[in-house]
Design a protein around this motif. Structure first.
Motif, short mmCIF file in Angstrom:
data_model
loop_
_atom_site.label_atom_id
_atom_site.label_comp_id
_atom_site.label_asym_id
_atom_site.label_seq_id
_atom_site.Cartn_x
_atom_site.Cartn_y
_atom_site.Cartn_z
N ILE A 77 69.46 51.70 18.05
CA ILE A 77 68.94 50.34 18.25
C ILE A 77 67.77 50.21 17.28
O ILE A 77 66.78 50.92 17.41
CB ILE A 77 68.41 50.11 19.68
CG1 ILE A 77 69.49 50.38 20.71
CG2 ILE A 77 67.86 48.69 19.84
CD1 ILE A 77 68.93 50.50 22.11
N GLY A 78 67.89 49.32 16.31
CA GLY A 78 66.83 49.14 15.33
C GLY A 78 66.13 47.81 15.55
O GLY A 78 66.77 46.75 15.51
N VAL A 79 64.84 47.83 15.80
CA VAL A 79 64.06 46.60 15.98
C VAL A 79 63.09 46.52 14.81
O VAL A 79 62.17 47.33 14.70
CB VAL A 79 63.29 46.60 17.32
CG1 VAL A 79 62.56 45.27 17.52
CG2 VAL A 79 64.24 46.86 18.48
N ALA A 80 63.33 45.56 13.93
CA ALA A 80 62.50 45.42 12.74
C ALA A 80 62.55 43.99 12.25
O ALA A 80 63.56 43.30 12.41
CB ALA A 80 62.99 46.37 11.65
N SER A 81 61.45 43.56 11.66
CA SER A 81 61.37 42.17 11.21
C SER A 81 62.18 41.95 9.94
O SER A 81 62.63 42.90 9.29
CB SER A 81 59.90 41.80 10.95
OG SER A 81 59.35 42.68 10.01
N THR A 82 62.35 40.69 9.58
CA THR A 82 63.11 40.32 8.40
C THR A 82 62.47 40.92 7.14
O THR A 82 61.26 41.05 7.05
CB THR A 82 63.20 38.78 8.28
OG1 THR A 82 63.98 38.45 7.15
CG2 THR A 82 61.84 38.15 8.13
N GLY A 83 63.31 41.34 6.18
CA GLY A 83 62.81 41.90 4.93
C GLY A 83 62.38 43.36 5.02
O GLY A 83 61.71 43.87 4.13
N SER A 84 62.81 44.05 6.08
CA SER A 84 62.34 45.42 6.29
C SER A 84 63.29 46.49 5.75
O SER A 84 63.01 47.68 5.85
CB SER A 84 62.10 45.66 7.79
OG SER A 84 63.31 45.45 8.50
N GLY A 85 64.43 46.08 5.19
CA GLY A 85 65.38 47.06 4.65
C GLY A 85 66.40 47.55 5.65
O GLY A 85 66.89 48.68 5.56
N LYS A 86 66.77 46.68 6.61
CA LYS A 86 67.70 47.10 7.66
C LYS A 86 69.09 47.41 7.12
O LYS A 86 69.76 48.33 7.61
CB LYS A 86 67.82 45.99 8.73
CG LYS A 86 66.61 45.87 9.63
CD LYS A 86 66.80 44.79 10.67
CE LYS A 86 66.82 43.43 10.05
NZ LYS A 86 66.77 42.32 10.97
N THR A 87 69.55 46.64 6.11
CA THR A 87 70.93 46.83 5.65
C THR A 87 71.16 48.26 5.14
O THR A 87 72.13 48.91 5.52
CB THR A 87 71.29 45.81 4.55
OG1 THR A 87 71.02 44.49 5.03
CG2 THR A 87 72.75 45.92 4.16
N ALA A 88 70.25 48.75 4.31
CA ALA A 88 70.40 50.13 3.82
C ALA A 88 70.28 51.13 4.96
O ALA A 88 70.91 52.20 4.92
CB ALA A 88 69.36 50.42 2.74
N ALA A 89 69.49 50.80 5.99
CA ALA A 89 69.31 51.72 7.12
C ALA A 89 70.62 51.97 7.85
O ALA A 89 70.85 53.06 8.37
CB ALA A 89 68.25 51.16 8.09
N PHE A 90 71.52 50.96 7.89
CA PHE A 90 72.82 51.24 8.53
C PHE A 90 73.93 51.54 7.50
O PHE A 90 74.88 52.25 7.80
CB PHE A 90 73.25 50.13 9.50
CG PHE A 90 73.44 48.75 8.93
CD1 PHE A 90 74.52 48.44 8.12
CD2 PHE A 90 72.55 47.72 9.25
CE1 PHE A 90 74.72 47.15 7.62
CE2 PHE A 90 72.73 46.44 8.76
CZ PHE A 90 73.82 46.15 7.94
N ALA A 91 73.79 51.03 6.27
CA ALA A 91 74.84 51.26 5.27
C ALA A 91 74.87 52.71 4.79
O ALA A 91 75.95 53.29 4.61
CB ALA A 91 74.65 50.32 4.07
N LEU A 92 73.70 53.31 4.59
CA LEU A 92 73.66 54.67 4.03
C LEU A 92 74.34 55.71 4.92
O LEU A 92 75.16 56.50 4.43
CB LEU A 92 72.20 55.06 3.74
CG LEU A 92 71.57 54.33 2.53
CD1 LEU A 92 70.05 54.50 2.53
CD2 LEU A 92 72.18 54.84 1.22
N PRO A 93 74.04 55.76 6.25
CA PRO A 93 74.75 56.77 7.07
C PRO A 93 76.25 56.51 7.17
O PRO A 93 77.04 57.45 7.24
CB PRO A 93 74.06 56.66 8.43
CG PRO A 93 73.33 55.37 8.43
CD PRO A 93 73.00 55.07 7.01
N ILE A 94 76.65 55.23 7.14
CA ILE A 94 78.09 54.92 7.17
C ILE A 94 78.76 55.44 5.90
O ILE A 94 79.81 56.09 5.95
CB ILE A 94 78.31 53.39 7.34
CG1 ILE A 94 77.91 52.95 8.76
CG2 ILE A 94 79.77 53.02 7.06
CD1 ILE A 94 77.90 51.45 8.96
#
Length: 447
Positions: free
Chosen positions: A55-72
């Motif tokens: 569960i990732g709670v982070a504001s806009t512009g924080s780099g969320k996409t890479a946080a889930f794309a890299l492990p996948i």
């Protein structure tokens, strides 16, 4: 169900290599000029690479996409089998952006992505799905449509499910569609849920879809960044248009996003600005998908300096060169204000926001200031210059009204079949407005 475990990774001196990423991903990150992990990446990646639900709670512009794309992508490198991951996004533009980041990060691996969203040709999507992509990025309505109607397509082999901007997905009342999707995907999977806020609806979705998750939270206080300079302009309602043009003129060398509450104002103001010689382009839910992507491309490339948009552009979109945000209307939700102004002052850069406040907006403005914990400064104006602009702006406004009437007549003539039912692309547009949080014609909303 046990409460999610809190992550406790320290992000001091963390590198992508120290997090355990493989060489093909490190090379892609280097090519994309990603120097060091953001807070959400440094916190989430160690747990994600161990196979945990997140569960990732982070504001806009924080780099969320890479946080889930890299492990996948790392797991895909180890087990390159079939349809591997599905990412569910609240808006079409965000879906395209997520797909582009997957393809860039997975360039050395030859990763195949497909974007499945409303407003695009459904047959070409069926063909693309038949080619067995590794990653499907989709809006919920169109994904469910394919699951129910596209022969041979299923998510039975799925290893990863990502729910991005989950609070926005649920704000749009897409919960029932997501429930349907959850029923037809494997129970044995890894799930990532990312959200800017943890609402009760998001917590309920978490309990339904995640197994023993790790909760990763950065910038838990809902706020604006310190590099953003925030201003307001207090004027009578009748002077909104002329003051907006004055602001556009004052910031002529800047790239600007102007946010409006309604589709009508986004279209009207873009015509006024273009009539007066400003390079403006509209972006809203009633444009075709190709027009929306075209508007974004022109703005990103600098071909158009002003983007006049509804809140369809306030979330998730990575527009790195925005110098200023102007709120033509004060948002009714303080969260929407924070998302809007979050389009500027990204990744440590400075930026400015100016909110136009009329006599009817004072209470809304006070609420916004209470949430962000600061008083905005008054933007200085030259009253004489505003007065000189008045006649030209009034004339441009009259031309805009006439142009919109002509467009409306031409559109209604083209888009009705003889039996009086809405044409197919009307339905697609309504589907998109639901995805993007826009009122549809079916609801008889004046917007």
């Amino acid at each position: 169900m046990p409460e999610p475990e809190e992550a406790s990774t320290s992000s001091t001196n963390v590198t992508f290599k120290s997090l355990g990423l493989i060489d093909p991903l490190l090379e892609a990150l280097d090519q994309m000029k990603f120097k060091a992990p953001t807070d959400i990446q440094a916190e989430a990646l160690p747990h994600a690479l161990q196979g945990r639900d997140i569960i990732g709670v982070a504001s806009t512009g924080s780099g969320k996409t890479a946080a889930f794309a890299l492990p996948i992508l790392q797991k895909l490198w180890e087990e390159p089998k079939g349809l591997f991951a599905c990412v569910i996004s609240p808006t079409r533009e965000l879906a395209y952006q997520i797909s582009q980041q997957f393809e860039a990060l997975g360039s050395a691996m030859g990763v195949r992505c497909v974007v499945i969203v409303g407003g695009m040709d459904i047959m070409s999507q069926k063909v693309a799905l038949a080619k067995k992509p590794h990653i499907v990025v989709a809006t919920p309505g169109r994904l469910n449509d394919h699951l129910e109607n596209t022969k041979g397509f299923s998510l039975r082999t799925l290893k990863f499910l990502v729910l991005d901007e989950a609070d926005k997905l649920l704000d749009l009342d897409l919960g029932p569609v997501i429930d349907k999707i959850l029923k037809v995907i494997p129970k044995e999977r890894t799930t990532y849920l990312f959200s800017a806020t943890m609402t009760t609806k998001v917590a309920k979705l978490q309990r339904a879809s995640l197994s023993n998750p790790v909760r990763v939270e950065v910038s838990s206080k809902y706020s604006t960044v310190s590099t953003l300079l925030q201003y307001y302009l207090f004027i009578p309602m009748v002077k909104k248009d002329v003051n907006l043009v004055y602001l556009a003129n004052s910031l002529a060398s800047n790239s600007i996003i102007i946010f409006t509450r309604t589709v009508h104002d986004a279209q009207r103001l873009s015509i006024i600005l273009r009539t007066l010689g400003f390079p403006a382009v509209p972006l809203h839910g009633q444009l075709s998908q190709s027009a929306r992507l075209g508007a974004l491309a022109k703005f990103k490339s600098g071909g158009r300096k002003i983007l006049v948009a509804t809140d369809v552009a306030s979330r998730g979109l990575d527009l790195p060169s925005v110098d200023a945000v102007i709120n033509y209307d004060v948002p009714t939700s303080s969260k929407d204000y924070i998302h809007r102004v979050g389009r500027t002052a990204r990744a440590g850069r400075s930026g400015k926001s100016i909110t136009i406040v009329t006599q009817y907006d004072v209470e809304l403005m006070q609420r916004v200031e209470a949430v962000i914990g600061k008083k905005m400064e008054l933007w200085p104006t030259d009253e004489e210059e505003v007065t000189l602009l008045r006649e030209r702006v009034d004339e441009a406004s009259r031309l805009a009204v006439n142009e919109l009437k002509d467009q409306s007549k031409a559109g209604s003539g083209r888009k009705r079949r003889r039996d009086g039912a809405p044409a197919a692309d009307d339905v697609d547009r309504d589907d998109d407005m639901v995805e993007a949080g826009m009122p549809t014609k079916r609801k008889k909303n004046r917007s």
